[in-house]
Design a protein around this motif. Sequence first.
Motif, mmCIF file in Angstrom:
data_model
loop_
_atom_site.group_PDB
_atom_site.id
_atom_site.type_symbol
_atom_site.label_atom_id
_atom_site.label_comp_id
_atom_site.label_asym_id
_atom_site.label_seq_id
_atom_site.Cartn_x
_atom_site.Cartn_y
_atom_site.Cartn_z
ATOM 1 N N GLN A 1 27.195 53.059 -79.683
ATOM 2 C CA GLN A 1 25.879 52.434 -79.169
ATOM 3 C C GLN A 1 25.299 53.716 -78.333
ATOM 4 N N VAL A 2 25.984 54.060 -77.271
ATOM 5 C CA VAL A 2 25.334 55.175 -76.321
ATOM 6 C C VAL A 2 26.503 56.149 -76.209
ATOM 7 N N GLN A 3 26.124 57.475 -76.372
ATOM 8 C CA GLN A 3 27.008 58.531 -76.340
ATOM 9 C C GLN A 3 26.684 59.680 -75.274
ATOM 10 N N LEU A 4 27.581 60.238 -74.692
ATOM 11 C CA LEU A 4 27.414 61.288 -73.556
ATOM 12 C C LEU A 4 27.976 62.645 -74.285
ATOM 13 N N VAL A 5 27.400 63.576 -74.102
ATOM 14 C CA VAL A 5 27.908 64.872 -74.605
ATOM 15 C C VAL A 5 27.599 65.886 -73.527
ATOM 16 N N GLU A 6 28.914 66.387 -73.209
ATOM 17 C CA GLU A 6 28.797 67.451 -71.990
ATOM 18 C C GLU A 6 28.904 68.876 -72.544
ATOM 19 N N SER A 7 28.437 69.704 -71.496
ATOM 20 C CA SER A 7 28.578 71.309 -71.971
ATOM 21 C C SER A 7 28.535 72.112 -70.700
ATOM 22 N N GLY A 8 29.046 73.117 -70.536
ATOM 23 C CA GLY A 8 29.014 74.233 -69.366
ATOM 24 C C GLY A 8 30.181 74.388 -68.784
ATOM 25 N N GLY A 9 31.199 73.745 -69.112
ATOM 26 C CA GLY A 9 32.524 74.162 -68.331
ATOM 27 C C GLY A 9 33.008 75.402 -68.649
ATOM 28 N N GLY A 10 34.118 75.976 -68.003
ATOM 29 C CA GLY A 10 34.636 77.318 -68.163
ATOM 30 C C GLY A 10 35.376 77.680 -67.024
ATOM 31 N N LEU A 11 35.735 79.157 -67.284
ATOM 32 C CA LEU A 11 36.476 79.863 -66.053
ATOM 33 C C LEU A 11 35.651 80.381 -65.208
ATOM 34 N N VAL A 12 35.907 80.162 -63.865
ATOM 35 C CA VAL A 12 34.899 81.445 -62.925
ATOM 36 C C VAL A 12 35.976 81.729 -61.977
ATOM 37 N N GLN A 13 35.297 82.621 -61.196
ATOM 38 C CA GLN A 13 36.218 83.053 -60.162
ATOM 39 C C GLN A 13 35.649 82.312 -58.955
ATOM 40 N N PRO A 14 36.647 82.415 -57.793
ATOM 41 C CA PRO A 14 36.104 81.758 -56.566
ATOM 42 C C PRO A 14 35.027 82.377 -56.121
ATOM 43 N N GLY A 15 34.104 81.359 -55.407
ATOM 44 C CA GLY A 15 32.598 81.837 -55.112
ATOM 45 C C GLY A 15 31.649 81.876 -56.036
ATOM 46 N N GLY A 16 32.067 81.709 -57.113
ATOM 47 C CA GLY A 16 30.992 81.831 -58.325
ATOM 48 C C GLY A 16 30.442 80.478 -58.673
ATOM 49 N N SER A 17 29.382 80.508 -59.762
ATOM 50 C CA SER A 17 28.859 79.433 -59.992
ATOM 51 C C SER A 17 28.902 78.994 -61.274
ATOM 52 N N LEU A 18 28.753 77.521 -61.633
ATOM 53 C CA LEU A 18 28.666 77.177 -63.122
ATOM 54 C C LEU A 18 27.705 75.939 -62.977
ATOM 55 N N SER A 19 27.147 75.732 -64.303
ATOM 56 C CA SER A 19 26.130 74.654 -64.451
ATOM 57 C C SER A 19 26.681 73.651 -65.470
ATOM 58 N N LEU A 20 26.402 72.391 -65.260
ATOM 59 C CA LEU A 20 27.298 71.517 -66.300
ATOM 60 C C LEU A 20 25.796 70.758 -66.606
ATOM 61 N N SER A 21 26.036 70.125 -68.119
ATOM 62 C CA SER A 21 24.898 69.223 -68.493
ATOM 63 C C SER A 21 25.520 68.242 -69.141
ATOM 64 N N CYS A 22 24.901 67.042 -69.172
ATOM 65 C CA CYS A 22 25.337 65.873 -69.958
ATOM 66 C C CYS A 22 23.958 65.084 -70.532
ATOM 67 N N ALA A 23 23.899 65.004 -71.800
ATOM 68 C CA ALA A 23 22.978 64.252 -72.547
ATOM 69 C C ALA A 23 23.352 63.078 -73.251
ATOM 70 N N ALA A 24 22.716 61.921 -73.048
ATOM 71 C CA ALA A 24 22.900 60.570 -73.305
ATOM 72 C C ALA A 24 21.932 60.542 -74.716
ATOM 73 N N SER A 25 22.927 59.837 -75.811
ATOM 74 C CA SER A 25 22.023 59.833 -77.098
ATOM 75 C C SER A 25 22.366 58.377 -77.668
ATOM 76 N N GLY A 26 21.675 57.833 -78.534
ATOM 77 C CA GLY A 26 22.211 56.720 -79.283
ATOM 78 C C GLY A 26 21.153 55.463 -79.230
ATOM 79 N N ARG A 27 21.409 54.324 -79.154
ATOM 80 C CA ARG A 27 20.614 53.057 -79.156
ATOM 81 C C ARG A 27 20.296 52.634 -77.675
ATOM 82 N N ILE A 28 19.693 53.455 -77.014
ATOM 83 C CA ILE A 28 19.163 53.529 -75.655
ATOM 84 C C ILE A 28 17.794 53.024 -75.381
ATOM 85 N N PHE A 29 17.931 52.020 -74.792
ATOM 86 C CA PHE A 29 16.452 51.378 -74.131
ATOM 87 C C PHE A 29 16.312 52.015 -72.624
ATOM 88 N N ARG A 30 17.247 51.891 -72.112
ATOM 89 C CA ARG A 30 16.890 52.880 -70.509
ATOM 90 C C ARG A 30 18.472 53.439 -70.103
#
Length: 120
Positions: A1-30
């Motif tokens: 019905q509704v799916q979530l797909v994530e991206s953006g993980g990985g390896l980073v050093q302490p003090g570093g930055s990462l950005s994650l995203s997650c998109a919903a798709s499927g039979r969505i009304f809201r």
Amino acid sequence: QVQLVESGGGLVQPGGSLSLSCAASGRIFRINDMGWYRQAPGKERELVARITTGGSTNYADFVKGRFTISRDNAKNTVYLQMNNLKPEDTAVYYCNAQGVTISFRGVEVWGQGTLVTVSS
């Protein structure tokens, strides 16, 4: 019905930055509230941050001032900007969304998880 797909993980050093995203798709009304949770090895899943459709946010104390959650309602996408990462932030990060399908059925869905490793 509704799916979530994530991206953006990985390896980073302490003090570093990462950005994650997650998109919903499927039979969505809201899509209503969206959020990020995480689960470290041997620990229970815990809330990281959540955001409403209107942009109201709440954060776990351990990420306040370091992580920022945001969303694009037109794209049914939620983001997590993570700065000043610490080794204890190492975990699998899961996206979560609550919404309504085109059949007007309420749903709560989880993404597959993306691994974030903070290590030197």
